[in-house]
Design a protein around this motif. Structure first.
Motif, PDB file in Angstrom:
ATOM      1  N   ILE A  53       0.832  -1.278  -0.004  1.00  0.00           N
ATOM      2  CA  ILE A  53      -0.129  -0.063   0.085  1.00  0.00           C
ATOM      3  C   ILE A  53       0.888   1.289   0.049  1.00  0.00           C
ATOM      4  O   ILE A  53       1.786   1.411   1.063  1.00  0.00           O
ATOM      5  CB  ILE A  53      -0.928  -0.006   1.080  1.00  0.00           C
ATOM      6  CG1 ILE A  53      -1.827  -1.212   1.211  1.00  0.00           C
ATOM      7  CG2 ILE A  53      -1.770   1.387   1.200  1.00  0.00           C
ATOM      8  CD1 ILE A  53      -2.824  -1.221   2.119  1.00  0.00           C
ATOM      9  N   CYS A  61       1.330  -1.348   7.414  1.00  0.00           N
ATOM     10  CA  CYS A  61       0.413  -2.203   6.455  1.00  0.00           C
ATOM     11  C   CYS A  61       0.464  -3.708   6.733  1.00  0.00           C
ATOM     12  O   CYS A  61      -0.667  -4.085   6.101  1.00  0.00           O
ATOM     13  CB  CYS A  61       1.456  -2.009   5.243  1.00  0.00           C
ATOM     14  SG  CYS A  61       0.591  -2.421   3.555  1.00  0.00           S
ATOM     15  N   LEU A  64      -2.471  -4.415   8.834  1.00  0.00           N
ATOM     16  CA  LEU A  64      -3.862  -4.127   8.101  1.00  0.00           C
ATOM     17  C   LEU A  64      -4.225  -5.163   7.102  1.00  0.00           C
ATOM     18  O   LEU A  64      -5.294  -5.719   6.980  1.00  0.00           O
ATOM     19  CB  LEU A  64      -3.543  -2.813   7.673  1.00  0.00           C
ATOM     20  CG  LEU A  64      -4.778  -2.069   7.069  1.00  0.00           C
ATOM     21  CD1 LEU A  64      -4.762  -0.807   7.184  1.00  0.00           C
ATOM     22  CD2 LEU A  64      -5.093  -2.571   5.235  1.00  0.00           C
ATOM     23  N   GLU A  68      -7.401  -7.569   6.659  1.00  0.00           N
ATOM     24  CA  GLU A  68      -8.272  -7.694   5.474  1.00  0.00           C
ATOM     25  C   GLU A  68      -8.384  -9.070   4.931  1.00  0.00           C
ATOM     26  O   GLU A  68      -9.353  -9.267   4.328  1.00  0.00           O
ATOM     27  CB  GLU A  68      -7.748  -6.552   4.612  1.00  0.00           C
ATOM     28  CG  GLU A  68      -7.991  -5.113   4.835  1.00  0.00           C
ATOM     29  CD  GLU A  68      -7.705  -4.244   3.813  1.00  0.00           C
ATOM     30  OE1 GLU A  68      -8.189  -3.173   4.034  1.00  0.00           O
ATOM     31  OE2 GLU A  68      -6.912  -4.503   2.702  1.00  0.00           O
ATOM     32  N   LYS A 181     -10.431  -3.427   1.468  1.00  0.00           N
ATOM     33  CA  LYS A 181     -10.927  -2.198   1.372  1.00  0.00           C
ATOM     34  C   LYS A 181      -9.599  -1.108   1.286  1.00  0.00           C
ATOM     35  O   LYS A 181      -9.723  -0.211   0.414  1.00  0.00           O
ATOM     36  CB  LYS A 181     -11.619  -1.437   2.657  1.00  0.00           C
ATOM     37  CG  LYS A 181     -12.908  -2.632   2.813  1.00  0.00           C
ATOM     38  CD  LYS A 181     -13.723  -1.843   4.096  1.00  0.00           C
ATOM     39  CE  LYS A 181     -15.099  -2.697   4.170  1.00  0.00           C
ATOM     40  NZ  LYS A 181     -14.723  -4.094   4.659  1.00  0.00           N
ATOM     41  N   LYS A 182      -8.799  -0.986   2.301  1.00  0.00           N
ATOM     42  CA  LYS A 182      -7.794  -0.122   2.148  1.00  0.00           C
ATOM     43  C   LYS A 182      -6.746  -0.335   0.970  1.00  0.00           C
ATOM     44  O   LYS A 182      -6.602   0.678   0.477  1.00  0.00           O
ATOM     45  CB  LYS A 182      -6.894  -0.172   3.431  1.00  0.00           C
ATOM     46  CG  LYS A 182      -5.746   0.644   3.688  1.00  0.00           C
ATOM     47  CD  LYS A 182      -6.217   2.348   3.714  1.00  0.00           C
ATOM     48  CE  LYS A 182      -5.191   3.282   4.014  1.00  0.00           C
ATOM     49  NZ  LYS A 182      -5.530   4.568   4.067  1.00  0.00           N
ATOM     50  N   TYR A 183      -6.507  -1.504   0.612  1.00  0.00           N
ATOM     51  CA  TYR A 183      -5.607  -1.863  -0.346  1.00  0.00           C
ATOM     52  C   TYR A 183      -6.291  -1.473  -1.501  1.00  0.00           C
ATOM     53  O   TYR A 183      -5.573  -0.503  -2.502  1.00  0.00           O
ATOM     54  CB  TYR A 183      -5.570  -3.454  -0.497  1.00  0.00           C
ATOM     55  CG  TYR A 183      -4.610  -3.692  -1.761  1.00  0.00           C
ATOM     56  CD1 TYR A 183      -3.200  -3.622  -1.863  1.00  0.00           C
ATOM     57  CD2 TYR A 183      -5.400  -4.403  -2.783  1.00  0.00           C
ATOM     58  CE1 TYR A 183      -2.536  -3.993  -3.148  1.00  0.00           C
ATOM     59  CE2 TYR A 183      -4.429  -4.771  -3.896  1.00  0.00           C
ATOM     60  CZ  TYR A 183      -3.278  -4.643  -3.988  1.00  0.00           C
ATOM     61  OH  TYR A 183      -2.375  -5.149  -4.996  1.00  0.00           O
TER      62      TYR A 183
END
Length: 224
Positions: A53, A61, A64, A68, A181-183
């Motif tokens: 990310i 990262c 996280l 995910e 989501k974040k990726y």
């Protein structure tokens, strides 16, 4: 090449991949179908995707992306997800990696193993990632060195020899990929995450040539 129906005479599968989101970019719909049938699927990931990310430090990262991936796996009925801690973007076919692959196969003791496509290009002009190629080579070498390997080894990708009818399971695959989501949000800030997921799943679960299903996931038999 004739594409045949993926075998059904098995109870457990081990999915070996390099990074978080690797299962969701090709085989999540098939996994959703299998777990709905009562089969047990385990995910093992060489890295935590800590370099994946942009703008996020690896120490933030990695955890996280692990979270995910666990959420994504749960959507398609996978409860067992493990991370080996090899360095993201620095994955090589080393004795250490091959030993971990062999240890995991022996410990999980699956009927079949599924892994990544290891070719240089997905299609002309679309190169594969080096981590994927190195990891795939390590899986093949480790497999060939096993005294008693599982029954079958498949890769998910082009050049399919077998396919799974995934009609009715693509929406689960979309939900699963959207858990990253974040990726995905950083990868393409202009496109909503759910739309990115739907586009990707549609691309990876279309018709497979010579296979009688409107929505299918293709696999290539590597060993067995």
């Amino acid at each position: 090449m004739t594409v045949t129906t993926f075998p059904t005479d098995w109870n457990s599968a081990l999915v070996l991949v390099a990074h978080p989101d690797d299962p969701e970019y090709g085989m999540a719909a098939a996994v959703a179908r299998w777990t709905s049938e009562g089969r047990i699927v385990t995910y093992a990931l060489a890295t935590s995707g800590e370099a994946g990310i942009e703008g996020l430090a690896p120490e933030e990262c990695g955890p996280l992306r692990e979270d995910e991936q666990r959420a994504s796996a749960a959507v398609v009925g996978v409860d067992e997800v493990e991370f080996w801690g090899f360095p993201d973007s620095e994955l090589f076919n080393t004795p250490e990696l091959r030993a971990k692959i062999a240890e995991t196969i022996a410990r999980v003791n699956p009927d079949i193993v599924l892994t990544l496509f290891g070719g240089a290009e997905w299609m002309p002009g679309r190169p594969n990632q080096r981590d994927h190629m190195e990891f795939s080579a390590a899986v093949l070498q480790a497999w060939d060195e096993l005294a008693s390997p599982p029954r079958l080894l498949f890769a998910n990708g082009p050049g399919s020899t077998h396919a799974v009818d995934v009609e009715g399971f693509t929406e689960k695959a979309v939900e699963s990929l959207a858990e990253h989501k974040k990726y995905l949000g950083v990868l393409d800030p202009q496109t909503p995450v759910i739309d990115q997921a739907r586009i990707q799943v549609a691309a990876s679960t279309g018709p497979v040539e010579d296979f009688p299903a409107e929505r299918a996931t293709g696999f290539t038999l590597l060993r067995g």
